[in-house]
Write a protein that holds these residues in place. Structure first.
Motif, PDB file in Angstrom:
ATOM      1  N   ALA A   1      91.077  52.145  -1.448  1.00 58.52           N
ATOM      2  CA  ALA A   1      89.618  52.303  -1.434  1.00 58.52           C
ATOM      3  C   ALA A   1      89.183  53.588  -2.122  1.00 58.52           C
TER       4      ALA A   1
ATOM      5  N   ARG B   1      86.552  50.158   3.954  1.00 61.15           N
ATOM      6  CA  ARG B   1      86.544  51.566   3.542  1.00 61.15           C
ATOM      7  C   ARG B   1      85.855  51.795   2.208  1.00 61.15           C
ATOM      8  N   VAL B   2      85.455  50.735   1.538  1.00 64.10           N
ATOM      9  CA  VAL B   2      84.759  50.857   0.258  1.00 64.10           C
ATOM     10  C   VAL B   2      83.260  50.928   0.519  1.00 64.10           C
ATOM     11  N   SER B   3      82.627  51.951  -0.032  1.00 62.45           N
ATOM     12  CA  SER B   3      81.176  52.081   0.143  1.00 62.45           C
ATOM     13  C   SER B   3      80.461  51.038  -0.705  1.00 62.45           C
ATOM     14  N   GLY B   4      79.416  50.436  -0.140  1.00 60.74           N
ATOM     15  CA  GLY B   4      78.660  49.425  -0.857  1.00 60.74           C
ATOM     16  C   GLY B   4      79.252  48.038  -0.666  1.00 60.74           C
TER      17      GLY B   4
ATOM     18  N   PRO C   1      86.666  53.343  -6.804  1.00 57.88           N
ATOM     19  CA  PRO C   1      85.485  53.874  -7.511  1.00 57.88           C
ATOM     20  C   PRO C   1      85.866  54.811  -8.645  1.00 57.88           C
TER      21      PRO C   1
ATOM     22  N   THR D   1      90.732  47.362   3.500  1.00 61.27           N
ATOM     23  CA  THR D   1      90.244  48.009   2.273  1.00 61.27           C
ATOM     24  C   THR D   1      88.736  47.837   2.133  1.00 61.27           C
TER      25      THR D   1
END
Length: 217
Positions: free
Chosen positions: A166, A30-33, A170, A27
């Protein structure tokens, strides 16, 4: 993004913690940032959870774990299978949370067991529990039996579930505390709602993602 893992494994090492770690790594990738990853080991909180039921107050470690879970942007929960369901320790932890603590929170469910015959625990036990708590459970749950480790299929399920979590994190993230919402002006509050364009009955469709974000707010 804050990603919190709740592992109810009892042994050391634990296949439950191993699955939790693999789901968390997939996970986070795959998360940006930046990702703030926290792990809650329920084995270490068993005594404080029991005391919370008898005296109504969480100990210091349990309180910190509750704060992590309730402030998470995404949650991964993994339990071993006991008597064809989640463990008592796993259920007890979520029993001590406030009833609204997980509203609108994206959750990835996972479980481990000695045989593949218990795989439906995800659907008949874990998914109903988190649906009752009004969390948003990702479509793919991950069950790992003893024979699943090192063979085809498990890695693909982990990747698919991680991608789903993911993607939700957001979209459902809580609004920043540093960005207060401006109060409505009195003249705006006094204006009645106007019908939506093209609809005589004034019906307005709110996208599902916006409704979930409003719940988190």
């Amino acid at each position: 993004m804050k990603l919190v893992v709740v592992s109810a494994g009892l042994s050391v090492p634990s296949s439950t913690r191993l699955l939790a770690d693999r789901l968390a790594a997939a996970t986070a990738g795959r998360v940006s940032g930046a990702v703030d990853l926290r792990v809650v080991e329920l084995r270490d909180l068993a005594v404080e959870i029991a005391h919370n039921f008898t005296n109504g107050f969480p100990g210091r470690a349990l309180s910190a774990a509750i704060d992590d879970v309730t402030s998470a942007d995404g949650l991964i929960v993994v339990t071993p299978v006991f008597s064809a369901s989640y463990s008592g320790l796993f259920k007890s932890f979520f029993d001590v949370l406030d009833k609204d603590a997980l509203v609108g929170k994206p959750v990835l469910i996972g479980a481990t067991g000695g045989t593949g015959r218990h795989s439906l625990v995800l659907e008949h036990a874990l998914r109903p529990l988190f649906a009752y708590l009004r969390a948003v459970v990702v479509p793919t749950g991950v069950y790992a039996a003893s024979e699943d480790w090192g063979v085809e299929g498990l890695a693909e399920r982990i990747d698919r579930a991680a991608g789903e979590l993911a993607a939700l994190m957001p979209a459902l993230a809580a609004p920043s505390a540093s960005a207060p919402v401006a109060p409505a002006r009195a003249e705006e509050a006094a204006v009645p709602a106007q019908p939506s364009p093209g609809r005589a009955d004034g019906f307005h469709v709110v996208p599902f993602a916006e409704q979930l974000a409003a719940l988190r707010a």
